[in-house]
Motif scaffolding. Structure first.
Motif, PDB file in Angstrom:
ATOM      1  N   LEU A   1      57.646 -53.635   4.565  1.00 36.34           N
ATOM      2  CA  LEU A   1      58.634 -53.537   3.487  1.00 36.34           C
ATOM      3  C   LEU A   1      59.915 -52.872   3.947  1.00 36.34           C
ATOM      4  O   LEU A   1      60.886 -52.814   3.190  1.00 36.34           O
ATOM      5  N   ASN A   2      59.931 -52.334   5.160  1.00 37.09           N
ATOM      6  CA  ASN A   2      61.109 -51.628   5.638  1.00 37.09           C
ATOM      7  C   ASN A   2      62.000 -52.554   6.441  1.00 37.09           C
ATOM      8  O   ASN A   2      61.676 -53.704   6.698  1.00 37.09           O
ATOM      9  N   GLY A   3      63.137 -52.018   6.890  1.00 39.53           N
ATOM     10  CA  GLY A   3      64.063 -52.797   7.681  1.00 39.53           C
ATOM     11  C   GLY A   3      65.372 -52.054   7.813  1.00 39.53           C
ATOM     12  O   GLY A   3      65.542 -50.938   7.298  1.00 39.53           O
ATOM     13  N   ASP A   4      66.327 -52.662   8.520  1.00 42.89           N
ATOM     14  CA  ASP A   4      67.634 -52.031   8.666  1.00 42.89           C
ATOM     15  C   ASP A   4      68.351 -51.911   7.323  1.00 42.89           C
ATOM     16  O   ASP A   4      69.125 -50.971   7.104  1.00 42.89           O
ATOM     17  N   ASN A   5      68.139 -52.887   6.436  1.00 42.86           N
ATOM     18  CA  ASN A   5      68.702 -52.833   5.085  1.00 42.86           C
ATOM     19  C   ASN A   5      67.634 -52.343   4.116  1.00 42.86           C
ATOM     20  O   ASN A   5      66.507 -52.847   4.120  1.00 42.86           O
ATOM     21  N   SER A   6      67.986 -51.385   3.284  1.00 41.31           N
ATOM     22  CA  SER A   6      67.023 -50.816   2.348  1.00 41.31           C
ATOM     23  C   SER A   6      66.609 -51.835   1.295  1.00 41.31           C
ATOM     24  O   SER A   6      67.302 -52.842   1.071  1.00 41.31           O
ATOM     25  N   VAL A   7      65.479 -51.565   0.651  1.00 42.96           N
ATOM     26  CA  VAL A   7      65.013 -52.442  -0.419  1.00 42.96           C
ATOM     27  C   VAL A   7      66.041 -52.525  -1.529  1.00 42.96           C
ATOM     28  O   VAL A   7      66.295 -53.599  -2.092  1.00 42.96           O
ATOM     29  N   TRP A   8      66.690 -51.416  -1.851  1.00 44.18           N
ATOM     30  CA  TRP A   8      67.663 -51.407  -2.951  1.00 44.18           C
ATOM     31  C   TRP A   8      68.883 -52.251  -2.616  1.00 44.18           C
ATOM     32  O   TRP A   8      69.404 -52.965  -3.474  1.00 44.18           O
ATOM     33  N   PHE A   9      69.321 -52.189  -1.364  1.00 42.60           N
ATOM     34  CA  PHE A   9      70.451 -53.032  -0.962  1.00 42.60           C
ATOM     35  C   PHE A   9      70.061 -54.500  -1.035  1.00 42.60           C
ATOM     36  O   PHE A   9      70.835 -55.348  -1.501  1.00 42.60           O
ATOM     37  N   ARG A  10      68.848 -54.824  -0.574  1.00 45.80           N
ATOM     38  CA  ARG A  10      68.403 -56.218  -0.588  1.00 45.80           C
ATOM     39  C   ARG A  10      68.282 -56.742  -2.013  1.00 45.80           C
ATOM     40  O   ARG A  10      68.653 -57.892  -2.307  1.00 45.80           O
ATOM     41  N   LEU A  11      67.777 -55.912  -2.914  1.00 44.28           N
ATOM     42  CA  LEU A  11      67.677 -56.331  -4.316  1.00 44.28           C
ATOM     43  C   LEU A  11      69.062 -56.488  -4.939  1.00 44.28           C
ATOM     44  O   LEU A  11      69.292 -57.413  -5.729  1.00 44.28           O
ATOM     45  N   LEU A  12      69.984 -55.599  -4.584  1.00 45.63           N
ATOM     46  CA  LEU A  12      71.358 -55.716  -5.089  1.00 45.63           C
ATOM     47  C   LEU A  12      71.970 -57.041  -4.655  1.00 45.63           C
ATOM     48  O   LEU A  12      72.602 -57.746  -5.460  1.00 45.63           O
ATOM     49  N   TYR A  13      71.757 -57.377  -3.388  1.00 48.61           N
ATOM     50  CA  TYR A  13      72.284 -58.651  -2.919  1.00 48.61           C
ATOM     51  C   TYR A  13      71.641 -59.819  -3.638  1.00 48.61           C
ATOM     52  O   TYR A  13      72.332 -60.765  -4.053  1.00 48.61           O
ATOM     53  N   MET A  14      70.316 -59.810  -3.800  1.00 50.61           N
ATOM     54  CA  MET A  14      69.622 -60.933  -4.411  1.00 50.61           C
ATOM     55  C   MET A  14      70.011 -61.123  -5.870  1.00 50.61           C
ATOM     56  O   MET A  14      70.098 -62.250  -6.357  1.00 50.61           O
ATOM     57  N   VAL A  15      70.270 -60.031  -6.594  1.00 52.98           N
ATOM     58  CA  VAL A  15      70.608 -60.147  -8.013  1.00 52.98           C
ATOM     59  C   VAL A  15      72.038 -60.637  -8.199  1.00 52.98           C
ATOM     60  O   VAL A  15      72.313 -61.448  -9.096  1.00 52.98           O
ATOM     61  N   PHE A  16      72.949 -60.175  -7.361  1.00 51.97           N
ATOM     62  CA  PHE A  16      74.366 -60.505  -7.566  1.00 51.97           C
ATOM     63  C   PHE A  16      74.942 -61.366  -6.442  1.00 51.97           C
ATOM     64  O   PHE A  16      75.473 -62.452  -6.693  1.00 51.97           O
TER      65      PHE A  16
ATOM     66  N   TYR B   1      72.474 -64.575  10.780  1.00 51.08           N
ATOM     67  CA  TYR B   1      71.366 -65.522  10.929  1.00 51.08           C
ATOM     68  C   TYR B   1      70.024 -64.807  11.080  1.00 51.08           C
ATOM     69  O   TYR B   1      69.060 -65.379  11.564  1.00 51.08           O
ATOM     70  N   ASP B   2      69.983 -63.546  10.639  1.00 55.23           N
ATOM     71  CA  ASP B   2      68.749 -62.774  10.679  1.00 55.23           C
ATOM     72  C   ASP B   2      68.125 -62.718   9.293  1.00 55.23           C
ATOM     73  O   ASP B   2      68.783 -62.989   8.282  1.00 55.23           O
ATOM     74  N   GLU B   3      66.838 -62.345   9.266  1.00 53.86           N
ATOM     75  CA  GLU B   3      66.147 -62.159   7.991  1.00 53.86           C
ATOM     76  C   GLU B   3      66.846 -61.059   7.203  1.00 53.86           C
ATOM     77  O   GLU B   3      67.450 -60.155   7.781  1.00 53.86           O
ATOM     78  N   LEU B   4      66.783 -61.131   5.868  1.00 52.86           N
ATOM     79  CA  LEU B   4      67.592 -60.272   4.999  1.00 52.86           C
ATOM     80  C   LEU B   4      67.444 -58.792   5.336  1.00 52.86           C
ATOM     81  O   LEU B   4      68.424 -58.043   5.313  1.00 52.86           O
ATOM     82  N   ARG B   5      66.261 -58.345   5.667  1.00 52.31           N
ATOM     83  CA  ARG B   5      66.074 -56.911   5.920  1.00 52.31           C
ATOM     84  C   ARG B   5      66.751 -56.461   7.207  1.00 52.31           C
ATOM     85  O   ARG B   5      67.009 -55.275   7.401  1.00 52.31           O
TER      86      ARG B   5
ATOM     87  N   VAL C   1      62.259 -57.995  -1.635  1.00 53.95           N
ATOM     88  CA  VAL C   1      61.224 -57.082  -1.146  1.00 53.95           C
ATOM     89  C   VAL C   1      60.425 -57.691  -0.001  1.00 53.95           C
ATOM     90  O   VAL C   1      60.094 -57.016   0.977  1.00 53.95           O
ATOM     91  N   VAL C   2      60.118 -58.981  -0.089  1.00 48.72           N
ATOM     92  CA  VAL C   2      59.166 -59.581   0.852  1.00 48.72           C
ATOM     93  C   VAL C   2      59.847 -60.352   1.969  1.00 48.72           C
ATOM     94  O   VAL C   2      59.715 -60.013   3.149  1.00 48.72           O
ATOM     95  N   TYR C   3      60.609 -61.414   1.643  1.00 46.65           N
ATOM     96  CA  TYR C   3      61.070 -62.310   2.703  1.00 46.65           C
ATOM     97  C   TYR C   3      62.217 -63.168   2.195  1.00 46.65           C
ATOM     98  O   TYR C   3      62.138 -63.755   1.113  1.00 46.65           O
ATOM     99  N   PHE C   4      63.301 -63.252   3.008  1.00 49.38           N
ATOM    100  CA  PHE C   4      64.431 -64.110   2.650  1.00 49.38           C
ATOM    101  C   PHE C   4      65.300 -64.324   3.874  1.00 49.38           C
ATOM    102  O   PHE C   4      65.603 -63.386   4.614  1.00 49.38           O
ATOM    103  N   TYR C   5      65.701 -65.584   4.082  1.00 49.71           N
ATOM    104  CA  TYR C   5      66.604 -65.936   5.170  1.00 49.71           C
ATOM    105  C   TYR C   5      67.849 -66.615   4.609  1.00 49.71           C
ATOM    106  O   TYR C   5      67.866 -67.081   3.459  1.00 49.71           O
TER     107      TYR C   5
END
Length: 565
Positions: free
Chosen positions: A253-268, A283-287, A336-340
């Motif tokens: 669930l971790n990564g260079d980008n936090s879960v909150w940042f990833r959710l912010l991007y996905m929502v808006f 061209y990397d996975e969202l995290r 949270v899980v996976y997005f490219y």
């Protein structure tokens, strides 16, 4: 609708424009639609000829060709994250010995031609919008030129939109559209589940009590259709659940980008990227993706405005829940899980589905004039029209840019590399390509997955068996990436096998020979001493109006290099 008096007071150029628009919308019967479909198929055929299939397309083809049906059903989906339908469809042609490039391109042409035909002939949008949509970036280039299972998901979305308003009278027809969505992609399962939940909620809203709701729910064809959909979706979920040694599951669930940042991007931000902007360009996975913060801010502002528009339009069409519930499930899973990067097109498909349903609802049940102030309606219509026009214009620009770049630059290089290896008798001796290696601080290798390689898969698609020495233990019948994390014992055994093979005849880029042959610590010096660079290859992975450029080098062992090279 303007009155005749109002129209006659307009300037001459506006009257001609209005007359031309009315003629376009009402004239020609279905001739414009069939003409647009023909032009779409012709243009798509042209740019398919330029496109070289890449890793995603080659991986699915090789699985379909060399994987057993048992593996395609019960093993591979756990590691791929895709339901087996796409592999099974490709296997009809791959196992019959069909040509790789020709087959995937014809398949893409047929599936996307079907999707565009449904859109042109059945969508309730104004004709000018229907005629333009097939040539927008995601529908033309990202779905059409690049052959992936998401084209099947698009067909499922369009059929679900087409059958939405008749779902009570013909529930199995609607459920089958959702079944196709579930069978095409993990994202399709999420969206189909969200849409089905909204269906259940709307049934409860229409019922006077919980008792009557359950009495009507658990009987008849609708219950049978819903039960079939539920069982099928659960089966697909069981097939794709990652195992403990699945490579993608190792991300955590971790990564260079936090879960909150990833959710912010996905929502808006994702909404903006699906329509008229480009905030996600890595061209990397969202995290692990790298973002420009100013672009993220602009994308989120645009996405927020789009959500406001969707909320207002959904209120008039009484379809707010139909958008926000599936969208929330998608955003949560993706953040949270996976997005490219390439999964943005799935969101565009859902937007198209929702706009279709909402527009049809307004046509079937137009709101009474007193439901909204006339001044607000007078302002909102041209603003909405301008917004739609801007989104279409931007997407058309992306299509033109992507198609231009497709014609000018190589999307991949595997075809040229395969031709060189065959012409120079190197294919029989095999080639080594770079793989994924992770080491501890003390140099201990803890992840040495020699089969985890993109370039090896794309290359193998042009041969009848695996020619990559470091892939799957050199098994000629295993030319695709298994996405399985090997144990330490397997790593040690594989390194010993490669050590016994000795120096490979050819290497694509400077592979990790220092990991195999521990006596060599300087990789560059090693290649300078034993290898000669014989070929330079370029590739451009296109995205909208840009690309990711990379250059690759083929090295051949000195004793195999011809004197005239």
């Amino acid at each position: 609708m303007k009155t005749e008096t109002e129209v006659t007071t307009l300037p001459a150029w506006k009257r001609r424009l209005c007359a031309g628009y009315r003629k376009l919308e009402t004239g020609g019967r279905l001739f414009p639609e069939f003409a647009a479909l023909l032009v779409y198929l012709l243009l798509l055929s042209v740019f398919l000829c330029f496109h070289e299939p890449w890793y995603d397309e080659a991986q699915a083809w090789l699985i379909a060709r060399d994987g057993s049906f048992r593996e395609m059903f019960f093993v591979i989906p756990h590691y791929e994250g895709h339901p087996p339908l796409w592999f099974l469809l490709l296997s009809v042609f791959a196992k019959a010995g069909a040509d790789f490039e020709l087959t995937v391109k014809l398949l893409s042409l047929v599936i996307n031609g079907l999707a565009v035909a449904i859109l042109l002939l059945k969508a309730p949008f104004p004709r000018i919008v229907r005629l333009v949509l097939p040539f927008t970036y995601f529908l033309f280039y990202q779905h059409g030129v690049i052959c992936r299972p998401y084209s099947l998901l698009l067909v499922g979305f369009l059929l679900a939109a087409c059958f939405w308003h008749d779902r009570e009278e013909k529930p199995f027809r609607f459920a089958l559209a959702l079944l196709l969505m579930c069978a095409s992609s993990a994202y399709g399962i999420i969206f189909a589940g969200g849409i089905a939940i909204v269906w259940l909620i709307e049934l409860r809203t229409a019922s006077p009590s919980w008792g009557s709701y359950f009495r009507s729910l658990f009987r008849g064809r609708r219950f049978a259709a819903m039960l079939t959909l539920l069982l099928f979706a659960l089966t697909q979920i069981a097939l794709i659940l990652p195992r403990s040694d699945t490579f993608a599951a190792s991300y955590g669930l971790n990564g260079d980008n936090s879960v909150w940042f990833r959710l912010l991007y996905m929502v808006f931000g994702a909404l903006a990227d699906a329509t008229c902007f480009s905030a996600y360009e890595s061209y990397d996975e969202l995290r692990y993706a790298t973002f420009s913060m100013p672009k993220v801010v602009v994308g989120c502002v645009i996405g927020f405005l789009l959500l406001v528009v969707i909320y207002l339009c959904g209120r008039r069409g009484k379809k707010r829940l139909l958008f926000f519930l599936p969208f929330a499930l998608f955003a949560l899973f993706s953040g949270v899980v996976y997005f490219y990067l390439q999964h943005i097109d799935v969101l565009l498909q859902f937007l198209l589905f929702w706009c279709w349903v909402c527009r049809k609802e307004l046509l079937l049940h137009p709101p009474a004039p007193e439901e909204a102030p006339s001044r607000l309606r007078a302002v909102s219509k041209p603003v909405l029209a301008v917004g739609i026009g801007v989104c279409l214009a931007v997407s058309l620009f992306w299509t033109v840019a992507a198609c231009r770049n497709e014609a000018l630059y190589p999307y991949g290089f595997s075809d040229a590399l395969a031709a060189y290896l065959e012409e120079n008798g190197l294919a029989e001796q095999g080639i080594m390509v770079r793989w994924k290696v992770d080491q501890d601080a003390d140099g201990t290798i803890w992840d040495n997955n020699t089969a985890q390689t993109v370039n090896g898969v794309a290359l193998n698609a042009y041969f009848e068996e695996n020619i990559v020495l470091n892939m799957n233990g050199g098994d000629p019948c295993m030319p695709y990436v298994t996405h399985r994390i090997p144990s330490r014992e397997e790593v040690a055994a594989e390194l010993e096998r490669l050590r016994e093979l000795g120096l490979p005849a050819a290497a694509l880029d400077k592979v990790q020979l220092d990991v195999i042959f521990s006596e060599f610590s300087a990789r560059d010096a090693y290649f300078d001493a034993y290898y000669t660079e014989v070929l330079t290859l370029s590739e451009y992975h296109l995205w909208k109006d840009g690309w990711q450029f990379s250059e690759h080098h083929l090295y051949v062992r000195n004793d195999l290099v011809s004197p005239n090279k």
